[in-house]
Design a protein around this motif. Structure first.
Motif, short mmCIF file in Angstrom:
data_model
loop_
_atom_site.label_atom_id
_atom_site.label_comp_id
_atom_site.label_asym_id
_atom_site.label_seq_id
_atom_site.Cartn_x
_atom_site.Cartn_y
_atom_site.Cartn_z
N TRP A 81 53.52 40.07 38.59
CA TRP A 81 53.94 41.44 38.91
C TRP A 81 52.79 42.24 39.50
CZ3 TRP A 81 58.58 42.74 39.93
CH2 TRP A 81 59.68 42.21 39.24
N GLU A 82 51.58 42.02 39.00
CA GLU A 82 50.43 42.73 39.58
C GLU A 82 50.25 42.36 41.05
OE1 GLU A 82 46.92 42.13 37.19
OE2 GLU A 82 47.41 43.83 35.88
N VAL A 83 50.43 41.09 41.37
CA VAL A 83 50.34 40.68 42.77
C VAL A 83 51.41 41.40 43.59
CG1 VAL A 83 50.60 38.76 44.39
CG2 VAL A 83 49.36 38.42 42.24
N PHE A 124 45.94 33.58 42.07
CA PHE A 124 45.13 34.58 41.38
C PHE A 124 45.78 35.95 41.47
CE2 PHE A 124 42.39 31.22 42.90
CZ PHE A 124 41.67 30.89 41.75
N ASP A 125 45.54 36.78 40.47
CA ASP A 125 46.07 38.13 40.50
C ASP A 125 45.08 39.04 41.22
OD1 ASP A 125 44.11 39.17 38.82
OD2 ASP A 125 45.47 39.64 37.20
N PRO A 126 45.39 40.32 41.40
CA PRO A 126 44.52 41.20 42.19
C PRO A 126 43.13 41.40 41.59
CG PRO A 126 46.70 42.16 41.97
CD PRO A 126 46.65 40.99 41.03
N HIS A 127 42.94 40.98 40.35
CA HIS A 127 41.62 41.11 39.73
C HIS A 127 40.88 39.78 39.70
CE1 HIS A 127 44.49 44.04 37.95
NE2 HIS A 127 43.59 44.86 38.44
N GLY A 128 41.44 38.78 40.38
CA GLY A 128 40.80 37.48 40.45
C GLY A 128 41.12 36.58 39.27
N ASP A 129 41.98 37.04 38.37
CA ASP A 129 42.33 36.22 37.21
C ASP A 129 43.35 35.17 37.62
OD1 ASP A 129 40.78 37.60 35.21
OD2 ASP A 129 42.18 39.26 35.44
N PRO A 130 43.18 33.93 37.13
CA PRO A 130 44.11 32.86 37.50
C PRO A 130 45.49 33.10 36.89
CG PRO A 130 42.58 32.10 35.83
CD PRO A 130 42.11 33.46 36.24
N GLU A 162 35.87 43.45 33.57
CA GLU A 162 36.31 44.74 33.04
C GLU A 162 37.45 45.22 33.92
OE1 GLU A 162 35.20 47.11 30.74
OE2 GLU A 162 36.60 48.58 31.61
N HIS A 163 38.55 45.70 33.33
CA HIS A 163 39.74 46.03 34.12
C HIS A 163 40.07 47.52 34.12
CE1 HIS A 163 40.11 41.71 33.65
NE2 HIS A 163 41.04 41.69 34.57
N SER A 164 39.20 48.34 33.59
CA SER A 164 39.54 49.76 33.52
C SER A 164 39.62 50.36 34.93
CB SER A 164 38.48 50.51 32.72
OG SER A 164 37.28 50.57 33.45
#
Ligand SMILES: [Mn+2]
Ligand SMILES: [Mn+2]
Ligand SMILES: [Mn+2]
Ligand SMILES: [Mn+2]
Lengths: 217, 217
Positions: A81-83, A124-130, A162-164
């Motif tokens: 969903w973030e993507v 990957f999501d927009p924060h680079g998380d797989p 950090e995702h803030s």
DNA sequence: CAAAAAATTTAGGCGCGTCTAAATTTAATA
DNA sequence: TATTAAATTTAGACGCGCCTAAATTTTTTG
């Protein structure tokens, strides 16, 4: 099926147990869920009854195989969903977490599967998380922190720890976005801040609070 | 803000009060919400306390101006998500209702606004129902039922009154989709079934259970 | 119009997820 | 190691949304 609350607990237990491995503590969960330790204890008993966690009183908790599978399903939905929010709706990467936090609980295999296809099966999501696989496994990626890079090396920004929104906006303002190539030209012996050169020929100083939370390869 | 449950009640009260105007009855709500009359009474007291409905004991209920505004917000989200599911994810119009039923409760002005833009600000959902404006008003559209069309007339299918997957799948199998032009060539005096010609030169008999639930212009 | 039927509300209770206060267990320390 | 401190669990309660059974009001009917 599991409630929103149970799904949130599973996801948080997964996150905490990978962050610092070993048993996850009641107080840590209380802080993450923004509830009180007493409430966490109640929920842990319920999750243990459902065989989603290993739980011995006073000894902290660990996900069972089934619990981890469920946690990864929720995380997969969150990240897909973030993507969608970033790539299709044009949200900034600092705006999507809270909305995905709600969308992740919509349970429809068909929906997730079609969304994945629609997005081109992103890794990957927009924060680079797989993004966990449909089968329920988390791709293991090894990145270094920018704070561990030596002078002279050129690396690419691949993710954040950090995702803030504040941190992500700070990165935006600094021009430190995902995929961005940076070359470390100097490391201050005083405060460990790092001078980097961007591909745009600009250079800037990055504080160690930032370099510790930037993943590169 | 309002809970999922409250939003569902508002939406259902709106639907029932336009279907057969006048006060909405407790039993009707119990049937629609799949709960019991006693539970409905409880909720009606709560909605009345929040000034979302006009409620006099034993006399049925009606939305206040604010209640209607809230109901239309939920309906807008529901229908926008249905458009997304059909047009972007490729769902059939018979598959989207239940998923939209969950998505409609995700509250983010920004999300709805961006989704609307992404979809090209559609005026109608996949079932031909008008999408409420962002300001909270329902576009009033006048359609006739196919059962009221006379022999010789040529009309276009614009919507459905019945939303069950079974009915929609039946329409798919009959080739009666939205935007489809149909010419009425005969009406049986025996059972009121209607013979129609499609633009594809095919002709078929449509039962009155179907014609009563097909909107045309 | 009085009695019966139907609709609706109230009373009392339950599971979920939360809380505070008190009891218990584990960890730290003198 | 005996005390103290910290972490955790238990006890008892509450709001939400729901239930069944009983009471009440409205509607229908003989
Ligand atoms: Mn997130
Ligand atoms: Mn993310
Ligand atoms: Mn629908
Ligand atoms: Mn619809």
């Amino acid at each position: 099926m599991h409630s929103f609350t149970e799904e949130n607990y599973l996801k948080i237990i997964y996150a905490l147990s990978t962050r610092q491995n070993g048993e996850v503590t009641t107080n840590a969960l209380a802080e993450m869920t923004a509830t009180k330790a007493a409430s966490v204890s109640d929920m842990l008993r319920k999750l243990a009854d459902k065989q989603l966690i290993h739980y011995k009183k006073y000894q902290g908790v660990r996900l069972t195989a089934e619990g981890e599978r469920q946690a990864l399903r929720v995380i997969r939905r969150h990240r897909l969903w973030e993507v969608f929010l970033v790539q299709k709706l044009g949200f900034g990467w600092d705006q999507v977490h809270d909305i995905a936090e709600e969308l992740e609980h919509i349970r429809s295999e068909e929906l997730v599967s079609r969304l994945d296809t629609f997005l081109g099966s992103p890794q990957f999501d927009p924060h680079g998380d797989p993004i966990p696989t449909p089968a329920g496994t988390m791709p293991q990626i090894e990145y270094r922190k920018l704070s561990d890079v030596s002078v002279g090396e050129e690396v690419t920004i691949m993710g954040v720890l950090e995702h803030s929104p504040e941190f992500l906006q700070h990165l935006d303002r600094s021009g430190l976005t995902l995929g961005c190539a940076v070359k470390v030209s100097e490391i201050s012996s005083f405060d460990k801040s790092v001078q980097v050169h961007l591909s745009s020929e600009k250079s800037l100083f990055v504080s160690c609070e930032v370099t510790r939370n930037l993943l590169v390869n």
